[in-house]
Write a protein that holds these residues in place. Structure first.
Motif, mmCIF file in Angstrom:
data_model
loop_
_atom_site.group_PDB
_atom_site.id
_atom_site.type_symbol
_atom_site.label_atom_id
_atom_site.label_comp_id
_atom_site.label_asym_id
_atom_site.label_seq_id
_atom_site.Cartn_x
_atom_site.Cartn_y
_atom_site.Cartn_z
ATOM 1 N N TRP A 161 -40.865 -20.730 4.398
ATOM 2 C CA TRP A 161 -40.671 -19.117 6.611
ATOM 3 C C TRP A 161 -40.013 -19.940 7.416
ATOM 4 C CZ3 TRP A 161 -41.089 -16.695 10.653
ATOM 5 C CH2 TRP A 161 -42.870 -16.719 11.359
ATOM 6 N N ARG A 162 -40.447 -20.563 7.914
ATOM 7 C CA ARG A 162 -39.690 -20.612 9.250
ATOM 8 C C ARG A 162 -38.868 -21.778 9.445
ATOM 9 N NH1 ARG A 162 -43.855 -19.562 13.164
ATOM 10 N NH2 ARG A 162 -46.330 -19.016 12.604
ATOM 11 N N VAL A 163 -38.668 -22.787 8.344
ATOM 12 C CA VAL A 163 -37.813 -23.641 8.361
ATOM 13 C C VAL A 163 -36.544 -23.206 8.554
ATOM 14 C CG1 VAL A 163 -36.026 -25.434 6.837
ATOM 15 C CG2 VAL A 163 -38.781 -25.414 7.053
ATOM 16 N N PRO A 164 -35.405 -21.841 7.654
ATOM 17 C CA PRO A 164 -34.166 -21.343 7.338
ATOM 18 C C PRO A 164 -34.423 -20.649 9.530
ATOM 19 C CG PRO A 164 -35.408 -20.363 6.096
ATOM 20 C CD PRO A 164 -37.018 -21.121 6.625
ATOM 21 N N TYR A 204 -33.748 -12.563 9.903
ATOM 22 C CA TYR A 204 -35.197 -11.863 10.434
ATOM 23 C C TYR A 204 -35.250 -10.503 9.257
ATOM 24 C CZ TYR A 204 -38.798 -9.921 13.213
ATOM 25 O OH TYR A 204 -39.593 -8.819 13.930
ATOM 26 N N GLY A 205 -34.295 -9.734 8.754
ATOM 27 C CA GLY A 205 -35.041 -8.660 8.050
ATOM 28 C C GLY A 205 -35.262 -9.244 7.178
ATOM 29 N N THR A 206 -34.755 -9.824 6.405
ATOM 30 C CA THR A 206 -35.120 -10.515 5.275
ATOM 31 C C THR A 206 -36.831 -10.588 4.712
ATOM 32 O OG1 THR A 206 -32.996 -11.334 4.302
ATOM 33 C CG2 THR A 206 -35.087 -11.719 2.885
ATOM 34 N N ALA A 207 -36.854 -11.629 6.435
ATOM 35 C CA ALA A 207 -38.045 -12.002 6.473
ATOM 36 C C ALA A 207 -39.433 -11.054 6.403
ATOM 37 C CB ALA A 207 -38.776 -13.528 7.720
ATOM 38 N N ALA A 231 -43.033 -4.079 9.385
ATOM 39 C CA ALA A 231 -42.371 -4.861 9.667
ATOM 40 C C ALA A 231 -41.553 -4.738 9.968
ATOM 41 C CB ALA A 231 -42.571 -5.486 8.871
ATOM 42 N N PHE A 232 -40.734 -3.452 9.359
ATOM 43 C CA PHE A 232 -39.225 -2.927 9.158
ATOM 44 C C PHE A 232 -38.910 -2.308 10.884
ATOM 45 C CE2 PHE A 232 -38.539 -3.093 4.618
ATOM 46 C CZ PHE A 232 -37.622 -3.781 4.748
ATOM 47 N N ASN A 264 -30.362 -15.516 3.136
ATOM 48 C CA ASN A 264 -30.881 -15.597 1.975
ATOM 49 C C ASN A 264 -31.434 -16.343 1.013
ATOM 50 O OD1 ASN A 264 -31.905 -12.395 2.371
ATOM 51 N ND2 ASN A 264 -30.280 -12.032 1.539
ATOM 52 N N GLY A 265 -29.239 -17.704 0.980
ATOM 53 C CA GLY A 265 -29.509 -18.359 0.146
ATOM 54 C C GLY A 265 -31.093 -19.582 0.725
ATOM 55 N N VAL A 266 -30.622 -19.973 2.287
ATOM 56 C CA VAL A 266 -32.006 -20.522 2.408
ATOM 57 C C VAL A 266 -33.306 -20.385 2.077
ATOM 58 C CG1 VAL A 266 -32.346 -22.006 4.816
ATOM 59 C CG2 VAL A 266 -30.514 -21.430 4.404
ATOM 60 N N LEU A 267 -33.246 -18.823 2.469
ATOM 61 C CA LEU A 267 -34.858 -18.396 1.893
ATOM 62 C C LEU A 267 -34.955 -18.712 0.162
ATOM 63 C CD1 LEU A 267 -35.472 -14.993 3.262
ATOM 64 C CD2 LEU A 267 -36.821 -16.855 4.380
ATOM 65 N N ALA A 268 -34.037 -18.304 -0.691
ATOM 66 C CA ALA A 268 -34.067 -18.157 -1.552
ATOM 67 C C ALA A 268 -34.593 -19.748 -2.402
ATOM 68 C CB ALA A 268 -32.236 -18.340 -2.795
ATOM 69 N N VAL A 269 -33.791 -20.774 -1.539
ATOM 70 C CA VAL A 269 -33.820 -23.069 -1.796
ATOM 71 C C VAL A 269 -35.891 -22.864 -1.421
ATOM 72 C CG1 VAL A 269 -33.659 -25.002 -0.743
ATOM 73 C CG2 VAL A 269 -31.603 -23.578 -1.548
ATOM 74 N N MET A 270 -35.982 -22.137 -0.341
ATOM 75 C CA MET A 270 -37.494 -22.438 0.378
ATOM 76 C C MET A 270 -38.718 -21.804 -0.547
ATOM 77 S SD MET A 270 -36.870 -24.590 3.013
ATOM 78 C CE MET A 270 -38.410 -24.585 2.932
ATOM 79 N N THR A 271 -38.229 -21.070 -1.095
ATOM 80 C CA THR A 271 -38.761 -19.939 -1.350
ATOM 81 C C THR A 271 -39.085 -21.302 -3.668
ATOM 82 O OG1 THR A 271 -37.258 -18.728 -2.857
ATOM 83 C CG2 THR A 271 -38.656 -17.740 -1.316
ATOM 84 N N ALA A 272 -37.613 -21.808 -4.312
ATOM 85 C CA ALA A 272 -38.240 -22.549 -5.321
ATOM 86 C C ALA A 272 -38.621 -24.139 -4.750
ATOM 87 C CB ALA A 272 -36.160 -23.000 -5.029
#
Length: 442
Positions: free
Chosen positions: A192-195, A35-38, A60-61, A172-180
């Motif tokens: 962004w919903r997948v993680p 949530y925080g990273t998103a 958002a914060f 962050n790893g899952v988010l990084a994969v999704m952005t890639a």
């Protein structure tokens, strides 16, 4: 059963307790950090689109901070039940609450679809996340500590602590994969919903592990002794006020420094320094991976030299380093950015490694879940909850990192004072002060 069988069974339960605490806590923090990273990357645009980017990030914060406000509520509720009915049962409940809330966040329609109800619903689910996490930390730490060797409490209690960088690494790893693997448009639309939705699989694994862990031996001793505290949280507020203040103050600076290094760094590099978000995520991932080793190392060190020396060294180091942290980010040099975050997180690990043992050893077993949880979560409100908001607001006001560094150092000074006035607890097993604790006898 032979003595060897008993010892083998004890070792097996100890490993299960540690494994269950680490995995369960990692899953809880995965949900929380996701949530925080998103919030730093996409929520400002999807749920608060009618304002400028900096204000949207601030809002958002703000929804991120709601989770911290809910955490003391969860600490009171689950701490009470953890001291009354057992650590294990409460940990199963907290895992379910966090998992359901996280999956539902992945399904929330955006502002474009629901209007103002979208951020409201997001905030409600964030509150549920914080409520569950409020009872998670204390129980996980106690299961590991109370199953462990009394002479190695620093190391035993530090194992659940690695759930923080492990959860951060996963998020962050899952988010990084999704952005890639997605374009910017795809990531904003559904990537962004997948993680968040993947959390349901992780919760299933965590549930299986926790259901196969036995109850804490120290809680069972309290339960079979016929001595129970009627209202644990009331007894903490009545007889353990000094300990509660120390445990709260000791974590405030620790928490502020952490959220600057893992959350605000994303905002600072992307919005203030105009670098790609992948650089910020890389810095966080590298630092988090290293902390998997350093947190238990500092926990073990606190068993040898004491909790306070290790804790104070980390706090003083973090206070000094924050004034080098931002100038290194401003260089836009990737190796220097990685170094800046690594050293900052190393100082944090020196505090966070012994923190669990330091905090829990302040309280007797009868009220330990309530006392440790409440102190930890109150510090979350005073420290980490508003750290990203204050940092963004200070930069918006002064257009400089100096004000942020002064704020972080002031919070670390509170931690230094709190740890300095505390008693050293390494090698000591706290006992119940019979004149202070009310007993519920059959």
């Amino acid at each position: 059963m032979s003595e060897q069988d008993i010892q083998q069974s004890s070792r097996s339960q100890r490993l299960r307790a540690v494994g269950g605490s680490v995995v369960g806590t990692a899953l809880e923090w995965y949900d929380f950090f996701l949530y925080g990273t998103a919030a730093a990357l996409v929520f400002n645009q999807l749920f608060f689109p009618s304002v400028d980017p900096l204000t949207g990030t601030l809002l958002a914060f703000g929804s991120f901070a709601v989770g911290f406000i809910a955490r003391p509520v969860g600490a009171v509720v689950f701490g009470n039940y953890g001291d009354r009915i057992g650590r294990k049962k409460v940990l199963v409940i907290t895992l379910i609450i966090m998992g359901i809330a996280t999956v539902l966040i992945g399904l929330v329609p955006t502002y474009e679809t629901l209007g103002i109800f979208a951020p409201i619903l997001l905030t409600v689910l964030r509150f549920a996340q914080g409520f569950g996490l409020g009872g998670e930390w204390g129980g996980a730490v106690l299961m590991s500590l109370e199953h462990g060797d009394p002479k190695r409490r620093g190391l035993s209690a530090s194992w659940p602590q690695i759930g923080v960088p492990l959860g951060l690494l996963l998020a962050n790893g899952v988010l990084a994969v999704m952005t890639a693997i997605t374009t910017d448009e795809q990531f904003m639309a559904w990537g962004w919903r997948v993680p968040f939705l993947l959390s349901i699989l992780l919760v299933g694994i965590g549930m299986w592990i926790r259901l196969h862990v036995t109850e804490s031996p120290e809680f069972e001793k309290v339960a079979t002794s016929g001595i129970r505290v009627k209202l644990p949280i009331v007894e903490v507020l009545r007889t353990q006020r000094r300990e509660l203040l120390i445990s709260t103050g000791a974590r405030i600076g620790t928490d502020v420094a952490f959220y600057i290094y893992v959350l605000f760094i994303v905002t600072y590099l992307t919005q203030m320094v105009s670098m790609d978000q992948s650089i910020a995520l890389l810095a966080v991932l590298v630092s988090a991976a290293a902390m998997l080793l350093f947190i238990p190392a500092f926990g073990a060190l606190s068993d040898r030299v004491g909790r306070r020396p290790v804790y104070l060294a980390g706090a003083v180091g973090a206070l000094v380093w924050v004034f080098a942290f931002f100038p290194l980010l401003d260089t836009q040099n990737v190796p220097l950015i990685l170094l800046a975050d690594f050293i900052g997180m190393l100082c944090w690990a020196a505090m966070y490694g012994p923190l669990a043992a330091f905090t829990t050893e302040l309280f007797p077993a009868q009220v330990r879940y309530s006392g440790a949880s409440l102190g930890y979560q109150l510090a979350g409100i005073l420290g980490g909850a508003f750290a990203p908001i204050i940092a963004v607001a200070l930069y918006g006001r002064f257009q400089s990192w100096v004000a942020i560094a002064i704020y972080v150092s002031a919070m670390l000074l509170i931690t230094i004072i709190s740890v300095a006035v505390a008693r050293e607890s390494a090698g000591k097993n706290p006992t119940t002060p019979t004149s202070a604790i009310m007993e519920d006898r059959p």
